[in-house]
Design an enzyme around this catalytic site. Structure first.
Site, mmCIF file in Angstrom:
data_model
loop_
_atom_site.group_PDB
_atom_site.id
_atom_site.type_symbol
_atom_site.label_atom_id
_atom_site.label_comp_id
_atom_site.label_asym_id
_atom_site.label_seq_id
_atom_site.Cartn_x
_atom_site.Cartn_y
_atom_site.Cartn_z
ATOM 1 N N ASP A 1 -12.523 -17.784 -70.656
ATOM 2 C CA ASP A 1 -11.916 -16.513 -71.061
ATOM 3 C C ASP A 1 -10.638 -16.285 -70.257
ATOM 4 O O ASP A 1 -10.316 -17.067 -69.361
ATOM 5 C CB ASP A 1 -12.905 -15.358 -70.868
ATOM 6 N N GLU B 1 -10.708 -16.420 -66.600
ATOM 7 C CA GLU B 1 -10.959 -17.762 -66.033
ATOM 8 C C GLU B 1 -12.336 -17.883 -65.402
ATOM 9 O O GLU B 1 -12.503 -18.479 -64.340
ATOM 10 C CB GLU B 1 -9.878 -18.102 -64.983
HETATM 11 C C1 NOJ Z 1 -9.378 -16.954 -59.781
HETATM 12 C C2 NOJ Z 1 -9.194 -16.407 -61.160
HETATM 13 O O1 NOJ Z 1 -7.847 -16.364 -61.472
HETATM 14 C C3 NOJ Z 1 -9.809 -15.049 -61.271
HETATM 15 O O2 NOJ Z 1 -9.643 -14.538 -62.550
HETATM 16 C C4 NOJ Z 1 -11.269 -15.168 -60.937
HETATM 17 O O3 NOJ Z 1 -11.882 -13.926 -61.031
HETATM 18 C C5 NOJ Z 1 -11.424 -15.736 -59.559
HETATM 19 N N1 NOJ Z 1 -10.751 -17.007 -59.462
HETATM 20 C C6 NOJ Z 1 -12.872 -15.869 -59.178
HETATM 21 O O4 NOJ Z 1 -13.513 -16.811 -60.013
HETATM 22 C C1 NOJ Z 2 -6.280 -13.929 -62.508
HETATM 23 C C2 NOJ Z 2 -6.442 -13.385 -63.879
HETATM 24 O O1 NOJ Z 2 -7.808 -13.216 -64.131
HETATM 25 C C3 NOJ Z 2 -5.846 -14.310 -64.904
HETATM 26 O O2 NOJ Z 2 -5.923 -13.722 -66.175
HETATM 27 C C4 NOJ Z 2 -4.391 -14.603 -64.577
HETATM 28 O O3 NOJ Z 2 -3.893 -15.539 -65.483
HETATM 29 C C5 NOJ Z 2 -4.262 -15.123 -63.158
HETATM 30 N N1 NOJ Z 2 -4.921 -14.243 -62.235
HETATM 31 C C6 NOJ Z 2 -2.787 -15.248 -62.757
HETATM 32 O O4 NOJ Z 2 -2.171 -13.996 -62.793
#
Ligand code: NOJ
Ligand code: NOJ
Length: 435
Positions: A203, A206
Protein backbone atom coordinates in the site's frame (compact mmCIF):
# COMPACT_ATOMS: atom_id res chain seq x y z
CA UNK A 1 -6.17 46.29 47.14
CA UNK A 2 -4.68 42.84 46.61
CA UNK A 3 -1.38 42.91 44.80
CA UNK A 4 -0.96 40.73 41.74
CA UNK A 5 2.35 38.97 41.63
CA UNK A 6 4.16 38.52 38.34
CA UNK A 7 4.26 34.78 38.95
CA UNK A 8 0.47 34.70 39.23
CA UNK A 9 0.19 36.54 35.97
CA UNK A 10 2.42 34.01 34.29
CA UNK A 11 0.32 31.19 35.70
CA UNK A 12 -2.81 32.80 34.32
CA UNK A 13 -1.18 33.23 30.95
CA UNK A 14 0.01 29.65 30.96
CA UNK A 15 -3.50 28.53 31.71
CA UNK A 16 -4.88 30.29 28.66
CA UNK A 17 -1.93 29.51 26.46
CA UNK A 18 -0.91 25.88 27.00
CA UNK A 19 2.27 26.47 25.07
CA UNK A 20 4.33 29.46 24.15
CA UNK A 21 4.23 28.42 20.52
CA UNK A 22 0.50 28.62 20.62
CA UNK A 23 0.49 32.11 22.05
CA UNK A 24 2.64 33.09 19.10
CA UNK A 25 0.21 31.46 16.74
CA UNK A 26 -2.69 33.39 18.18
CA UNK A 27 -0.94 36.62 17.43
CA UNK A 28 -0.05 35.56 13.86
CA UNK A 29 -1.59 37.43 10.92
CA UNK A 30 -5.12 36.48 9.98
CA UNK A 31 -6.03 33.39 8.02
CA UNK A 32 -6.29 34.93 4.54
CA UNK A 33 -2.90 36.54 4.67
CA UNK A 34 -1.41 33.40 6.20
CA UNK A 35 -2.71 31.40 3.25
CA UNK A 36 -1.05 33.79 0.86
CA UNK A 37 2.28 33.79 2.63
CA UNK A 38 2.22 30.07 3.23
CA UNK A 39 1.43 29.33 -0.40
CA UNK A 40 4.56 31.12 -1.55
CA UNK A 41 6.71 29.58 1.19
CA UNK A 42 5.39 26.12 0.34
CA UNK A 43 6.01 26.70 -3.35
CA UNK A 44 9.57 27.80 -2.78
CA UNK A 45 10.32 24.94 -0.41
CA UNK A 46 8.70 22.34 -2.63
CA UNK A 47 10.72 23.50 -5.64
CA UNK A 48 13.90 23.43 -3.55
CA UNK A 49 13.42 19.67 -3.17
CA UNK A 50 13.45 19.10 -6.93
CA UNK A 51 16.97 18.56 -8.30
CA UNK A 52 18.63 19.69 -5.05
CA UNK A 53 22.40 19.94 -4.74
CA UNK A 54 23.94 16.47 -4.80
CA UNK A 55 21.17 14.91 -6.88
CA UNK A 56 20.80 14.22 -10.59
CA UNK A 57 18.52 16.68 -12.35
CA UNK A 58 14.89 15.60 -12.14
CA UNK A 59 15.23 13.78 -8.84
CA UNK A 60 12.53 14.81 -6.37
CA UNK A 61 13.66 14.12 -2.84
CA UNK A 62 10.97 13.21 -0.31
CA UNK A 63 12.72 15.48 2.22
CA UNK A 64 16.23 16.80 2.85
CA UNK A 65 16.33 14.68 6.02
CA UNK A 66 19.33 12.33 5.88
CA UNK A 67 18.46 10.33 8.97
CA UNK A 68 15.62 9.81 11.48
CA UNK A 69 14.10 9.23 9.00
CA UNK A 70 16.35 8.98 5.92
CA UNK A 71 14.29 10.61 3.17
CA UNK A 72 16.92 11.90 0.77
CA UNK A 73 15.60 9.57 -1.94
CA UNK A 74 13.36 9.80 -4.97
CA UNK A 75 10.12 7.98 -4.19
CA UNK A 76 8.10 7.37 -7.35
CA UNK A 77 4.84 8.20 -5.56
CA UNK A 78 5.95 11.39 -3.80
CA UNK A 79 7.66 12.58 -6.97
CA UNK A 80 4.65 11.98 -9.22
CA UNK A 81 2.27 13.75 -6.84
CA UNK A 82 4.70 16.64 -6.43
CA UNK A 83 5.24 17.07 -10.15
CA UNK A 84 1.48 17.04 -10.60
CA UNK A 85 1.41 20.12 -8.38
CA UNK A 86 4.25 21.61 -10.45
CA UNK A 87 1.93 21.28 -13.46
CA UNK A 88 -0.67 23.29 -11.54
CA UNK A 89 1.97 25.95 -10.92
CA UNK A 90 2.87 25.87 -14.61
CA UNK A 91 -0.75 26.35 -15.65
CA UNK A 92 -1.20 29.30 -13.29
CA UNK A 93 2.17 30.92 -14.03
CA UNK A 94 2.76 33.92 -16.24
CA UNK A 95 4.68 33.14 -19.43
CA UNK A 96 7.96 34.44 -18.04
CA UNK A 97 7.88 31.91 -15.19
CA UNK A 98 6.68 29.00 -17.29
CA UNK A 99 10.01 28.23 -18.95
CA UNK A 100 11.75 27.32 -15.70
CA UNK A 101 8.84 25.13 -14.60
CA UNK A 102 8.80 23.39 -17.97
CA UNK A 103 12.51 22.63 -17.58
CA UNK A 104 11.78 20.99 -14.25
CA UNK A 105 9.06 18.86 -15.85
CA UNK A 106 11.44 17.83 -18.61
CA UNK A 107 14.11 16.92 -16.05
CA UNK A 108 11.54 14.83 -14.20
CA UNK A 109 10.60 13.14 -17.46
CA UNK A 110 14.21 12.09 -18.20
CA UNK A 111 14.83 11.04 -14.63
CA UNK A 112 11.66 8.93 -14.63
CA UNK A 113 12.64 7.26 -17.88
CA UNK A 114 15.97 6.43 -16.27
CA UNK A 115 14.15 4.91 -13.29
CA UNK A 116 12.12 2.67 -15.58
CA UNK A 117 15.20 1.24 -17.24
CA UNK A 118 17.54 1.09 -14.23
CA UNK A 119 18.26 -2.44 -13.01
CA UNK A 120 16.10 -2.95 -9.92
CA UNK A 121 14.59 -5.67 -7.77
CA UNK A 122 10.98 -5.29 -8.94
CA UNK A 123 11.11 -3.38 -12.23
CA UNK A 124 8.29 -0.90 -12.75
CA UNK A 125 6.82 -1.45 -9.29
CA UNK A 126 10.09 -0.30 -7.73
CA UNK A 127 9.14 2.37 -5.17
CA UNK A 128 12.32 4.19 -4.31
CA UNK A 129 15.44 5.40 -6.14
CA UNK A 130 18.74 6.89 -5.10
CA UNK A 131 19.15 10.50 -6.14
CA UNK A 132 21.59 9.46 -8.90
CA UNK A 133 18.75 7.49 -10.51
CA UNK A 134 19.91 4.00 -9.56
CA UNK A 135 17.39 1.80 -7.79
CA UNK A 136 17.46 1.47 -4.02
CA UNK A 137 18.38 -2.14 -3.29
CA UNK A 138 17.91 -2.35 0.48
CA UNK A 139 15.09 -4.17 2.20
CA UNK A 140 11.78 -2.43 1.42
CA UNK A 141 8.13 -3.15 0.78
CA UNK A 142 7.92 -4.11 -2.93
CA UNK A 143 6.33 -3.72 -5.35
CA UNK A 144 4.34 -0.50 -4.93
CA UNK A 145 2.05 -0.49 -7.89
CA UNK A 146 0.50 2.91 -7.32
CA UNK A 147 3.78 4.40 -8.58
CA UNK A 148 3.56 3.69 -12.32
CA UNK A 149 -0.08 4.84 -12.26
CA UNK A 150 0.51 8.25 -10.67
CA UNK A 151 3.69 8.76 -12.69
CA UNK A 152 1.73 8.05 -15.89
CA UNK A 153 -1.08 10.34 -14.81
CA UNK A 154 1.30 13.25 -14.21
CA UNK A 155 3.22 12.70 -17.44
CA UNK A 156 -0.02 12.38 -19.44
CA UNK A 157 -1.03 15.80 -18.14
CA UNK A 158 2.35 17.12 -19.25
CA UNK A 159 1.95 15.48 -22.68
CA UNK A 160 -1.46 17.13 -23.10
CA UNK A 161 0.06 20.53 -22.35
CA UNK A 162 2.79 19.94 -24.91
CA UNK A 163 0.25 18.80 -27.51
CA UNK A 164 -1.69 22.02 -27.00
CA UNK A 165 1.58 23.79 -27.83
CA UNK A 166 1.89 21.87 -31.11
CA UNK A 167 4.72 19.71 -29.81
CA UNK A 168 3.36 16.55 -31.42
CA UNK A 169 6.75 15.32 -32.60
CA UNK A 170 8.35 15.75 -29.23
CA UNK A 171 5.46 13.99 -27.48
CA UNK A 172 5.57 11.09 -29.90
CA UNK A 173 9.29 10.79 -29.61
CA UNK A 174 9.78 11.22 -25.88
CA UNK A 175 6.51 10.53 -24.09
CA UNK A 176 4.17 8.23 -25.94
CA UNK A 177 4.93 6.25 -29.04
CA UNK A 178 2.61 3.44 -30.11
CA UNK A 179 5.28 2.02 -32.40
CA UNK A 180 8.07 1.62 -29.83
CA UNK A 181 6.15 1.08 -26.61
CA UNK A 182 9.08 -0.12 -24.55
CA UNK A 183 10.95 3.07 -25.32
CA UNK A 184 8.34 5.55 -24.26
CA UNK A 185 7.85 6.50 -20.68
CA UNK A 186 4.06 6.84 -20.50
CA UNK A 187 3.25 3.77 -22.52
CA UNK A 188 5.68 1.70 -20.49
CA UNK A 189 3.79 2.62 -17.31
CA UNK A 190 0.33 2.21 -18.84
CA UNK A 191 1.11 -1.21 -20.24
CA UNK A 192 2.44 -2.23 -16.86
CA UNK A 193 -0.71 -1.00 -15.11
CA UNK A 194 -2.97 -2.64 -17.69
CA UNK A 195 -1.27 -6.02 -17.31
CA UNK A 196 -0.37 -6.09 -13.61
CA UNK A 197 -3.05 -4.22 -11.67
CA UNK A 198 -4.54 -7.45 -10.28
CA UNK A 199 -1.29 -8.49 -8.62
CA UNK A 200 -0.82 -7.92 -4.89
CA UNK A 201 1.06 -4.76 -4.04
CA UNK A 202 2.28 -2.84 -1.03
CA UNK A 203 0.00 0.00 0.00
CA UNK A 204 1.08 3.64 -0.20
CA UNK A 205 2.23 3.51 3.44
CA UNK A 206 4.62 0.73 2.44
CA UNK A 207 3.33 -1.69 5.05
CA UNK A 208 0.50 -3.95 3.82
CA UNK A 209 0.57 -6.36 0.90
CA UNK A 210 -2.69 -7.10 -0.89
CA UNK A 211 -5.34 -5.15 -2.85
CA UNK A 212 -5.80 -1.49 -1.98
CA UNK A 213 -8.52 0.95 -2.94
CA UNK A 214 -5.98 3.76 -3.35
CA UNK A 215 -4.10 1.73 -5.94
CA UNK A 216 -7.28 0.77 -7.80
CA UNK A 217 -8.42 4.39 -7.98
CA UNK A 218 -5.17 5.78 -9.39
CA UNK A 219 -4.74 2.79 -11.71
CA UNK A 220 -8.22 3.48 -13.07
CA UNK A 221 -7.43 7.15 -13.56
CA UNK A 222 -4.14 6.47 -15.32
CA UNK A 223 -5.78 4.06 -17.77
CA UNK A 224 -8.71 6.40 -18.47
CA UNK A 225 -6.41 9.34 -19.21
CA UNK A 226 -4.08 6.98 -21.03
CA UNK A 227 -6.87 5.79 -23.32
CA UNK A 228 -7.67 9.39 -24.29
CA UNK A 229 -4.03 10.08 -25.08
CA UNK A 230 -3.62 6.81 -26.98
CA UNK A 231 -6.59 7.62 -29.21
CA UNK A 232 -5.29 11.09 -29.88
CA UNK A 233 -1.94 9.63 -30.91
CA UNK A 234 -3.46 7.01 -33.23
CA UNK A 235 -2.89 4.00 -31.02
CA UNK A 236 -6.46 2.61 -30.94
CA UNK A 237 -5.53 -0.94 -29.92
CA UNK A 238 -3.85 0.33 -26.79
CA UNK A 239 -6.74 2.72 -26.12
CA UNK A 240 -9.17 -0.20 -26.18
CA UNK A 241 -6.98 -2.26 -23.87
CA UNK A 242 -6.72 0.62 -21.38
CA UNK A 243 -10.46 1.27 -21.48
CA UNK A 244 -11.31 -2.39 -20.96
CA UNK A 245 -8.98 -2.74 -18.02
CA UNK A 246 -10.21 0.54 -16.54
CA UNK A 247 -13.76 -0.80 -16.69
CA UNK A 248 -12.74 -3.95 -14.86
CA UNK A 249 -10.91 -1.93 -12.22
CA UNK A 250 -13.95 0.28 -11.75
CA UNK A 251 -16.10 -2.73 -11.00
CA UNK A 252 -13.75 -3.52 -8.11
CA UNK A 253 -14.35 -0.25 -6.23
CA UNK A 254 -17.48 -1.61 -4.58
CA UNK A 255 -15.51 -4.46 -3.00
CA UNK A 256 -13.98 -1.87 -0.69
CA UNK A 257 -17.34 -0.47 0.45
CA UNK A 258 -18.37 -1.52 3.94
CA UNK A 259 -22.12 -0.96 3.94
CA UNK A 260 -22.48 -1.65 7.66
CA UNK A 261 -20.06 1.02 8.73
CA UNK A 262 -20.81 3.22 5.71
CA UNK A 263 -17.19 3.66 4.86
CA UNK A 264 -14.68 2.63 2.26
CA UNK A 265 -11.96 0.43 3.69
CA UNK A 266 -8.34 0.57 2.60
CA UNK A 267 -7.39 -3.01 1.81
CA UNK A 268 -8.72 -6.47 1.01
CA UNK A 269 -7.12 -9.84 0.26
CA UNK A 270 -4.09 -9.09 2.43
CA UNK A 271 -1.29 -11.60 2.07
CA UNK A 272 1.44 -9.96 4.11
CA UNK A 273 2.82 -6.94 5.88
CA UNK A 274 1.98 -5.56 9.32
CA UNK A 275 -0.85 -7.27 11.15
CA UNK A 276 -2.20 -4.58 13.45
CA UNK A 277 -4.49 -2.58 11.17
CA UNK A 278 -7.68 -4.05 12.62
CA UNK A 279 -10.09 -1.26 11.72
CA UNK A 280 -9.12 -1.05 8.02
CA UNK A 281 -10.07 2.62 8.32
CA UNK A 282 -7.42 4.63 6.54
CA UNK A 283 -7.07 8.13 5.15
CA UNK A 284 -5.49 6.73 2.02
CA UNK A 285 -9.00 6.15 0.68
CA UNK A 286 -9.64 9.90 0.77
CA UNK A 287 -6.28 10.54 -0.89
CA UNK A 288 -7.26 7.98 -3.52
CA UNK A 289 -10.46 9.82 -4.42
CA UNK A 290 -8.61 13.12 -4.42
CA UNK A 291 -5.89 11.83 -6.73
CA UNK A 292 -8.26 10.06 -9.11
CA UNK A 293 -11.49 12.10 -9.15
CA UNK A 294 -13.28 8.79 -9.61
CA UNK A 295 -16.46 9.95 -7.86
CA UNK A 296 -18.00 13.35 -7.20
CA UNK A 297 -16.54 14.64 -3.94
CA UNK A 298 -20.00 15.38 -2.57
CA UNK A 299 -20.90 11.69 -2.98
CA UNK A 300 -22.25 10.36 0.31
CA UNK A 301 -19.81 7.48 0.31
CA UNK A 302 -16.80 9.78 0.24
CA UNK A 303 -18.35 12.10 2.80
CA UNK A 304 -19.29 9.41 5.29
CA UNK A 305 -15.85 7.82 4.92
CA UNK A 306 -14.25 11.17 5.59
CA UNK A 307 -16.52 11.77 8.59
CA UNK A 308 -15.70 8.46 10.22
CA UNK A 309 -11.99 9.11 9.84
CA UNK A 310 -12.37 12.65 11.17
CA UNK A 311 -14.21 11.52 14.29
CA UNK A 312 -11.80 8.63 14.82
CA UNK A 313 -8.81 10.97 14.81
CA UNK A 314 -10.62 13.60 16.86
CA UNK A 315 -10.79 11.28 19.82
CA UNK A 316 -7.49 9.52 19.17
CA UNK A 317 -5.09 12.47 19.22
CA UNK A 318 -5.06 14.61 22.40
CA UNK A 319 -3.90 17.62 20.37
CA UNK A 320 -7.27 17.61 18.62
CA UNK A 321 -9.04 18.55 21.84
CA UNK A 322 -7.31 21.84 21.49
CA UNK A 323 -9.26 24.88 20.39
CA UNK A 324 -10.13 24.20 16.75
CA UNK A 325 -13.18 22.68 15.07
CA UNK A 326 -11.28 20.39 12.67
CA UNK A 327 -8.92 17.64 13.80
CA UNK A 328 -5.44 16.89 12.57
CA UNK A 329 -5.72 13.70 10.51
CA UNK A 330 -3.35 10.75 10.59
CA UNK A 331 -2.80 7.78 8.28
CA UNK A 332 -4.88 5.19 10.16
CA UNK A 333 -5.77 4.80 13.83
CA UNK A 334 -3.42 1.89 14.63
CA UNK A 335 -0.43 3.67 13.10
CA UNK A 336 2.85 3.52 15.03
CA UNK A 337 5.20 5.24 12.59
CA UNK A 338 6.61 8.51 13.91
CA UNK A 339 9.77 8.75 11.84
CA UNK A 340 11.92 7.52 14.71
CA UNK A 341 11.19 5.09 17.54
CA UNK A 342 7.77 4.24 16.19
CA UNK A 343 5.85 4.19 19.43
CA UNK A 344 2.72 6.02 18.24
CA UNK A 345 1.52 7.59 15.01
CA UNK A 346 0.67 11.24 14.62
CA UNK A 347 -1.45 13.53 12.49
CA UNK A 348 0.07 14.38 9.08
CA UNK A 349 0.08 17.75 7.34
CA UNK A 350 -0.45 16.33 3.87
CA UNK A 351 -3.48 14.33 4.93
CA UNK A 352 -5.07 17.18 6.86
CA UNK A 353 -4.56 19.38 3.78
CA UNK A 354 -6.11 16.66 1.60
CA UNK A 355 -9.20 16.65 3.83
CA UNK A 356 -9.45 20.41 3.31
CA UNK A 357 -9.10 19.98 -0.44
CA UNK A 358 -11.77 17.26 -0.54
CA UNK A 359 -14.16 19.53 1.39
CA UNK A 360 -13.54 22.46 -0.99
CA UNK A 361 -14.10 20.23 -4.01
CA UNK A 362 -17.36 18.98 -2.54
CA UNK A 363 -18.36 22.60 -1.86
CA UNK A 364 -17.71 23.53 -5.49
CA UNK A 365 -20.05 20.76 -6.68
CA UNK A 366 -22.74 21.77 -4.22
CA UNK A 367 -22.59 25.42 -5.29
CA UNK A 368 -23.03 24.26 -8.89
CA UNK A 369 -26.13 22.28 -8.03
CA UNK A 370 -27.58 25.19 -6.06
CA UNK A 371 -27.27 23.65 -2.60
CA UNK A 372 -25.89 26.85 -1.17
CA UNK A 373 -26.22 26.12 2.56
CA UNK A 374 -24.53 22.76 2.28
CA UNK A 375 -21.87 24.25 0.07
CA UNK A 376 -21.14 27.00 2.57
CA UNK A 377 -20.84 24.43 5.33
CA UNK A 378 -18.41 22.38 3.26
CA UNK A 379 -16.30 25.41 2.41
CA UNK A 380 -16.12 26.30 6.11
CA UNK A 381 -15.06 22.77 6.86
CA UNK A 382 -12.25 23.10 4.35
CA UNK A 383 -11.11 26.26 6.10
CA UNK A 384 -11.28 24.50 9.45
CA UNK A 385 -8.82 21.89 8.21
CA UNK A 386 -6.46 24.52 6.87
CA UNK A 387 -6.66 26.41 10.15
CA UNK A 388 -5.54 23.19 11.78
CA UNK A 389 -2.58 23.04 9.39
CA UNK A 390 -1.84 26.69 10.17
CA UNK A 391 -1.90 26.06 13.90
CA UNK A 392 0.89 23.50 13.71
CA UNK A 393 3.01 25.10 11.00
CA UNK A 394 6.45 26.20 12.15
CA UNK A 395 7.04 29.94 12.53
CA UNK A 396 9.08 30.07 9.31
CA UNK A 397 6.30 28.35 7.35
CA UNK A 398 8.07 25.04 6.93
CA UNK A 399 6.11 21.80 7.09
CA UNK A 400 7.42 18.45 8.22
CA UNK A 401 5.66 15.13 7.68
CA UNK A 402 3.79 14.88 10.99
CA UNK A 403 2.86 16.95 14.03
CA UNK A 404 2.96 15.58 17.52
CA UNK A 405 -0.26 13.94 18.66
CA UNK A 406 0.04 15.41 22.15
CA UNK A 407 1.74 18.78 21.80
CA UNK A 408 1.36 19.62 18.13
CA UNK A 409 4.97 20.44 17.30
CA UNK A 410 6.44 19.32 13.99
CA UNK A 411 7.73 15.77 13.83
CA UNK A 412 9.45 13.25 11.56
CA UNK A 413 10.99 14.30 8.21
CA UNK A 414 11.44 18.07 7.92
CA UNK A 415 10.37 19.96 4.80
CA UNK A 416 8.42 17.02 3.42
CA UNK A 417 7.96 17.71 -0.29
CA UNK A 418 4.59 15.98 -0.36
CA UNK A 419 3.30 18.12 2.54
CA UNK A 420 3.93 21.24 0.45
CA UNK A 421 2.50 19.68 -2.71
CA UNK A 422 -0.76 18.69 -1.02
CA UNK A 423 -1.15 22.02 0.79
CA UNK A 424 -0.60 24.02 -2.40
CA UNK A 425 -3.31 21.96 -4.09
CA UNK A 426 -5.76 22.66 -1.28
CA UNK A 427 -5.05 26.39 -1.35
CA UNK A 428 -5.49 26.48 -5.12
CA UNK A 429 -8.84 24.70 -4.90
CA UNK A 430 -9.92 27.24 -2.29
CA UNK A 431 -8.92 30.11 -4.58
CA UNK A 432 -11.02 28.68 -7.41
CA UNK A 433 -13.92 28.27 -5.04
CA UNK A 434 -13.77 31.93 -3.99
CA UNK A 435 -13.75 33.16 -7.59
C1 NOJ B 1 9.03 3.40 6.38
C2 NOJ B 1 7.80 3.67 5.58
O1 NOJ B 1 8.05 4.68 4.67
C3 NOJ B 1 6.66 4.03 6.47
O2 NOJ B 1 5.51 4.28 5.73
C4 NOJ B 1 6.43 2.89 7.42
O3 NOJ B 1 5.37 3.18 8.27
C5 NOJ B 1 7.68 2.62 8.20
N1 NOJ B 1 8.79 2.36 7.31
C6 NOJ B 1 7.50 1.49 9.17
O4 NOJ B 1 7.27 0.28 8.47
C1 NOJ C 1 6.39 7.24 4.27
C2 NOJ C 1 5.05 7.25 3.65
O1 NOJ C 1 4.27 6.27 4.28
C3 NOJ C 1 5.13 6.97 2.18
O2 NOJ C 1 3.85 7.08 1.60
C4 NOJ C 1 6.07 7.95 1.50
O3 NOJ C 1 6.20 7.61 0.15
C5 NOJ C 1 7.42 7.95 2.18
N1 NOJ C 1 7.28 8.13 3.60
C6 NOJ C 1 8.32 9.06 1.62
O4 NOJ C 1 7.74 10.31 1.87
Amino acid sequence: MPTIKVTDLILVLLFFYPSFGQAMRNSSPDFESWLQTEESIATEKMLANISPAGATKGAVIASPSLQDPPYFFHWVRDAALTMNTVIDLYEDAIAADQAALKDRLLDYLWFSRGNQTAPSLTGLGEPKFNVDGTAYKGEWCRPQNDGPATRAKTLIRFAQILLAQNEMNFVKHELYDGQTPSQSVIKTDLDYVAHHWREPSCDIWEESIGDHLYNRLVQWRALMDGATLARLLQDPTAATLYENQAQQIESEFSKFWDSNRKTYVASINLIGGVNYKASNLDSQVILGFLHSEALPFSDDRIQTSLQILASTFTSLYPVNANGLPAPGIGRYPEDLYDGGKNTAGNPWFLITAAFANTSYKAAAELYKSGKIDLANAMATKGDDYLRRVKMHTAADGSLSEQFDRNQGFEKSARDLTWSYAELIQAIKTRQKLKQ
